[in-house]
Design an enzyme around this catalytic site. Structure first.
Site: not given
Length: 363
Positions: A53, A171
């Site tokens: 703000e 992996w």
């Protein structure tokens, strides 16, 4: 889309620019609008810096008088690292404030709105509120419960395996999925694994160069190797362990104390009390933690109802074998109606793998 939604969505998009950068503060964006045009905008970039703000009002300058302010979170009415935003709003002469969501922080919760109303400023709330709340779930949990938001991330085969019986796991997912998975770490301030993952995979658990992650290892017996890769990249290492008993000071503890913070946690049937661990991590200021394994830690987190969100990267392959390591172990459930049911489920392809993402708890 009406004009109010348009301007709030603009404020929301500004807020998202700082994702992963504002902990322990929320994501907040703001725009100042006059005669149908944005004359100032801003977003909260980092804890201790100006709030959204204030940035937006300063950008608008004197033109802010008589304008409308669209802000994703209720303006604060208390002193923190910065002065109250409501003072700046009142001083600027803004006549109307539209708020996305009420601030859940007990220090503010409704106080900012009340003060603005007392100064004759028109208030509207709830615009895009649900979307804004979803992006601020970690903040909402942390500020109301003082414990971190827990996201479990897994890379597994179609039949739920994360490693072979031998421990081989590199992996399972594709390089593309791993790259995407690693990029997610920028949204968190901590990353957690069990000690078996450290011993078996020896990961670095690194974050981005400008934002190293706090690395947390659950290790009840202090068996983390002092030469492990987690000590070789920037970022504090916290080893969660059981309280040392009198006369049991060990060489491994002394070695690890030179490289890590040892966080003593209460015991639960010979294991770490994970409730106590999360409370203590919250006291250290950790708000949003990514858990990357292994199956025992993830299973225990599910057993005790401590998981808030999941991200499962699934490879279209079958590993099989009753002794292969599963992604979620622990005790499991006793009845099917006790199964964890995800909400807001999203599925997308990452190369040949697919990501299933869903919410376990909402705050």
């Amino acid at each position: 889309m009406n004009s109010n939604e348009y301007f709030m969505r603009k404020a929301f998009s500004l807020a998202l620019r700082a994702k992963g950068m504002t902990w322990p503060n929320p994501l907040v964006g703001a725009v100042v609008v006059k005669n149908g045009k944005i004359i100032g905008q801003g977003y909260h970039k980092k804890a201790g810096l100006a709030h959204a703000e204030v940035e937006a009002i300063c950008a608008a300058g004197k033109r802010a008088r008589g304008a409308s302010l669209y802000v994703t979170l209720e303006p604060c009415a208390h002193y923190g690292r910065t002065p109250p935003c409501v003072d700046k709003i009142i001083e600027s002469g803004i006549k109307r404030v539209l708020v996305g969501m009420v601030d859940p922080n007990p220090l503010n919760n409704g106080k900012g709105i009340k003060l603005l109303k007392e100064h004759g400023i028109k208030i509207e709330t709830g615009l895009l509120g649900e979307e804004i709340k979803k992006e601020n779930q970690p903040f909402i949990k942390y500020i109301t419960q003082k414990t971190p938001f827990i996201t479990v991330k897994v890379g597994q085969s179609l039949d739920g395996k994360i490693a072979l019986k031998s421990g081989e796991s590199k992996w399972i997912t594709s390089s593309l999925a791993r790259e995407y998975s690693h990029s997610l770490r920028r949204d968190y301030d901590g990353i957690m694994v069990g000690v078996n993952t450290v011993i078996r995979d020896n990961p670095f658990l690194s974050g981005s160069p400008d934002r190293p992650l706090t690395k947390i290892v659950t290790d009840s017996s202090l068996s983390t190797p002092a030469e492990a890769n987690i000590f070789k990249k920037p970022g504090e290492v916290i080893i969660a362990s059981l309280k040392e008993k009198s006369g049991q000071e060990t060489e491994s503890r002394n070695l690890l104390l030179q490289k890590a913070r040892i966080l003593e946690v209460k015991e639960n049937n010979g294991q770490l009390n994970l409730y106590d661990l999360l409370k203590k991590l919250g006291r250290l200021g950790l708000c949003n933690i990514l858990v990357e394994g292994g199956g025992s830690l993830i299973g225990s987190l599910f057993d005790y109802g401590l998981v808030d969100k999941v991200m499962f990267f699934i490879v279209p392959e079958i590993i099989g074998g009753k002794d292969s390591i599963s992604s979620v172990m622990g005790r499991g459930i006793s009845r099917l109606d006790k199964a964890v049911r995800l909400k807001d489920v999203k599925v997308k392809m990452i190369g040949e793998d697919f990501l299933v993402e869903g919410t376990v708890k909402e705050y």
